[in-house]
Design a protein around this motif. Structure first.
Motif, PDB file in Angstrom:
ATOM      1  N   ARG A 313       0.821  -1.208   0.000  1.00 31.27           N
ATOM      2  CA  ARG A 313       0.000   0.000   0.000  1.00 31.27           C
ATOM      3  C   ARG A 313       0.856   1.259   0.000  1.00 31.27           C
ATOM      4  O   ARG A 313       0.434   2.309  -0.475  1.00 31.27           O
ATOM      5  N   ILE A 314       2.072   1.154   0.563  1.00 38.34           N
ATOM      6  CA  ILE A 314       2.965   2.318   0.589  1.00 38.34           C
ATOM      7  C   ILE A 314       4.113   2.152  -0.406  1.00 38.34           C
ATOM      8  O   ILE A 314       5.141   2.821  -0.325  1.00 38.34           O
ATOM      9  N   LEU A 353      11.748   5.608   6.633  1.00 43.20           N
ATOM     10  CA  LEU A 353      10.665   5.170   7.523  1.00 43.20           C
ATOM     11  C   LEU A 353      11.183   4.426   8.755  1.00 43.20           C
ATOM     12  O   LEU A 353      10.523   4.408   9.801  1.00 43.20           O
ATOM     13  N   PHE A 394       3.217   4.575   8.005  1.00 45.69           N
ATOM     14  CA  PHE A 394       2.324   4.194   6.897  1.00 45.69           C
ATOM     15  C   PHE A 394       1.843   5.439   6.140  1.00 45.69           C
ATOM     16  O   PHE A 394       1.856   5.479   4.910  1.00 45.69           O
ATOM     17  N   GLY A 397       4.736   6.999   4.342  1.00 48.98           N
ATOM     18  CA  GLY A 397       5.054   6.151   3.193  1.00 48.98           C
ATOM     19  C   GLY A 397       4.125   6.413   2.029  1.00 48.98           C
ATOM     20  O   GLY A 397       4.551   6.489   0.869  1.00 48.98           O
ATOM     21  N   LEU A 398       2.817   6.545   2.312  1.00 54.75           N
ATOM     22  CA  LEU A 398       1.852   6.871   1.262  1.00 54.75           C
ATOM     23  C   LEU A 398       2.177   8.213   0.611  1.00 54.75           C
ATOM     24  O   LEU A 398       2.128   8.358  -0.614  1.00 54.75           O
ATOM     25  N   LYS A 401       5.391   7.897  -1.407  1.00 53.60           N
ATOM     26  CA  LYS A 401       5.170   7.035  -2.566  1.00 53.60           C
ATOM     27  C   LYS A 401       4.604   7.824  -3.739  1.00 53.60           C
ATOM     28  O   LYS A 401       4.954   7.581  -4.909  1.00 53.60           O
TER      29      LYS A 401
END
Length: 586
Positions: A313-314, A353, A394, A397-398, A401
């Motif tokens: 997802r990330i 991260l 998270f 990361g999104l 990304k």
């Protein structure tokens, strides 16, 4: 001097064998030009063992494969120790066939033969040796079985008499695997038909799509319960009571006739600073005992597999979960282990991260504040802090990304080792290694900072003075406005966070020096429950320690290190501000 290259797939026991053969005679560095660990050790004065990175093939797609191939071509290796999983020969021998192309004597070490036997596998070692034209040595590294024979072969130089032949030079994987199958058909028999291994039975439960994640959370809950309720924190409390009620009064009495400044330096500086941190050694050991059990049992690889969907997802694969898990111990090896990921983009994103995971250096700070403010809800508070770190990672990361690191995702391949009962000796070694690092930091960085903090808190440019007029107070008052909106803007707290850039444990060590006395009582006088929690959130997320920043610089350059420092400080301020403001409404 004989040089032996130790090589094999990941998770076949290569590190265990290297440690057994070399003991404490090890040296760790980096291979020239690449950020891949270079480990060397000595069996004795005449045998040098080089531990090459774990790889699946010699296709030179990754840095690890390039390092291994380059060393075998140009590293003057006299013999290759190729360690394989005896219970998984069909896949492990793929690398073995490629190693034959380097025209080096090969000792094929079959590890985990006990697992193979439990699966009903009967291996004809003599026939396998003849078919592959290599020496074959069966061992069980975890039980030290077969190691003496391997040492005898190395020390006697028996491998030098083994013939060398060129590799088979197959054109593709399918031909290669056909060749391996033809060999195994002559050397391997099964005494059990269609049997399901214990690992497969366990995986049907552990990797069940409905049970996997609840079980993962339950395991983490038990580890935290063991650490903060059952063993770690209770032992830390006993240690702390001993320091406050027995050792410090005895030390003060012992130093009664010495100069006041010397007594203050020892009691209020060194003992208060180092002691306030070192009392939490049982917490560190308890947590890492739990983590070592997960690693040695084979469960950690399953956790990475489970997290693959979440990590994607990330924009990362489940393989990135391993550096993040490592970062719960320390951000430095977490950042450095990101080098094992295939793409530069994945390596950089994972490294950024990793420091958001709550490392063990923060544990003493958590433990002290929880003991003072949330003793009845210790596990819940700890889980909430770890969860905030994971959730924040998270979200970041999104964001990264879709902005800084746009690129196609990488495939995820991971070896799932057989489940096994962890060896007590190995658990103690792994746990003590972490505790030893904590003690080393207490004896160096925390000791040094405690002395500096004591000096700065007792002197100004006119000489010895009251703490509120000291150099440290002046520095703290200068930066304290930054933290006032977060609920902990006193100069004492501000300075503690500043010194925490050296190492996160130093936050507590600095408070021990500045506040003195019973730290629990002192914290209750300087924080409210909500400001205490906001402070813990800030400690969780703010700028990594100087060692982590140095690792970031070494791996990815100045710009990345500076970015990490600035973005995490801003992130910590924002999240801590939100926590404090929302909490103040209730």
């Amino acid at each position: 001097m004989i040089t032996a290259a130790l090589l094999g797939n990941p998770n076949v026991g290569k590190t265990s064998l290297f440690n057994i053969l070399t003991g404490s005679n090890q040296y760790v560095g980096n291979w020239p030009g690449v950020t891949v660990d270079k480990k060397e050790g000595f069996l004795d004065s005449s045998i040098r063992i080089v531990d090459l990175p774990g790889i699946y093939a010699m296709d030179t797609y990754s840095n690890e494969e390039k390092v291994a191939k380059e060393f075998l071509l140009n590293g003057n290796a006299d013999v290759v120790i190729n360690i394989v999983d005896a219970s998984n020969l069909d896949r492990n021998l793929y690398l073995s066939t490629q190693l034959k192309e380097f025209n080096k004597p090969i000792i094929l070490v079959l590890n985990m033969v006990d697992v193979a036997e439990s699966k009903g596998m009967q291996i004809d070692y003599s026939r396998l040796s003849k078919e592959l034209n290599v020496m074959v040595v069966p061992i069980v590294a975890s039980k030290n079985r077969g190691i003496d024979e391997l040492k005898r072969i190395l020390q006697g130089g028996d491998f030098l008499s083994s013939s060398i032949e060129n590799g088979c030079h197959f054109q593709n994987e399918k031909e290669t695997y056909n060749y391996i199958s033809s060999i195994l058909s002559k050397c391997l028999k099964y005494t059990k038909k269609d049997s399901i291994s214990i690992s497969e039975k366990i995986d049907k439960i552990v990797l069940n799509k409905y049970l996997a994640y609840p079980m993962f959370l339950a395991i983490l809950f038990l580890i935290f319960k063991f650490t903060f309720s059952w063993v770690g924190q209770p032992l830390a409390d006993i240690f702390s009571d001993f320091m406050d009620s027995s050792f410090i009064p005895y030390l003060k009495e012992l130093l009664a006739n010495t100069a006041p400044w010397f007594s203050s330096l020892l009691v209020d500086g060194i003992v208060a600073g180092v002691g306030s941190v070192i009392v939490f050694l049982p917490v560190i050991l308890a947590l890492f005992l739990g983590i070592s059990i997960l690693e040695d049992s084979g469960y950690m690889a399953r956790a990475a597999l489970m997290m693959d969907k979440v990590m994607r997802r990330i924009g990362l694969s489940g393989k990135a979960f391993i550096p993040l898990i490592i970062s719960f111990g320390c951000s430095v090896p977490g950042i450095m282990s990101a080098r094992t990921l295939e793409s530069e983009r994945d390596r950089k994103l994972t490294a950024l991260l990793s420091p958001l995971m709550s490392c063990n250096a923060r544990l003493p700070v958590y433990a002290a504040f929880i003991s003072a403010f949330f003793p009845e809800h210790a596990v819940g508070v700890i889980i909430s802090l770890y969860s905030i770190g994971i959730l924040t990672a998270f979200i970041i990361g999104l964001l990264f990304k879709n902005t800084l690191f746009k690129k196609d995702e990488e495939p995820f391949i991971i070896e799932l080792p057989e489940y096994k009962l962890p060896e007590f000796k190995n658990l103690m070694i792994h746990t003590w290694d972490k505790g030893k690092g904590f003690l080393k930091k207490a004896g160096t960085i925390i000791f040094s900072v405690s002395v500096i903090v004591w000096f700065l808190s007792n002197f100004n440019f006119s000489g010895m003075t009251e703490m509120n007029n000291s150099i440290l107070a002046s520095i703290g008052k200068l930066i304290s406005p930054i933290f006032q909106p977060l609920g902990f803007g006193s100069w004492e707290n501000s300075v503690s966070l500043l010194t925490g850039l050296m190492a996160k444990e130093v936050v507590l060590g600095t408070m021990g020096v500045i506040y003195g006395g019973d730290l629990n009582v002192t914290l209750l006088n300087h924080f409210t429950p909500i400001s205490a929690y906001a402070f813990l959130v800030f400690v969780l997320l703010y700028t990594p320690c100087i060692s982590a920043v140095a690792a970031m610089k070494k791996e990815y350059g100045n710009n990345m290190a500076i970015f990490s420092v600035l973005y995490q400080f801003g992130l910590a301020w924002i999240v801590s501000f939100i926590v404090f403001r929302i909490g103040s409404l209730f």
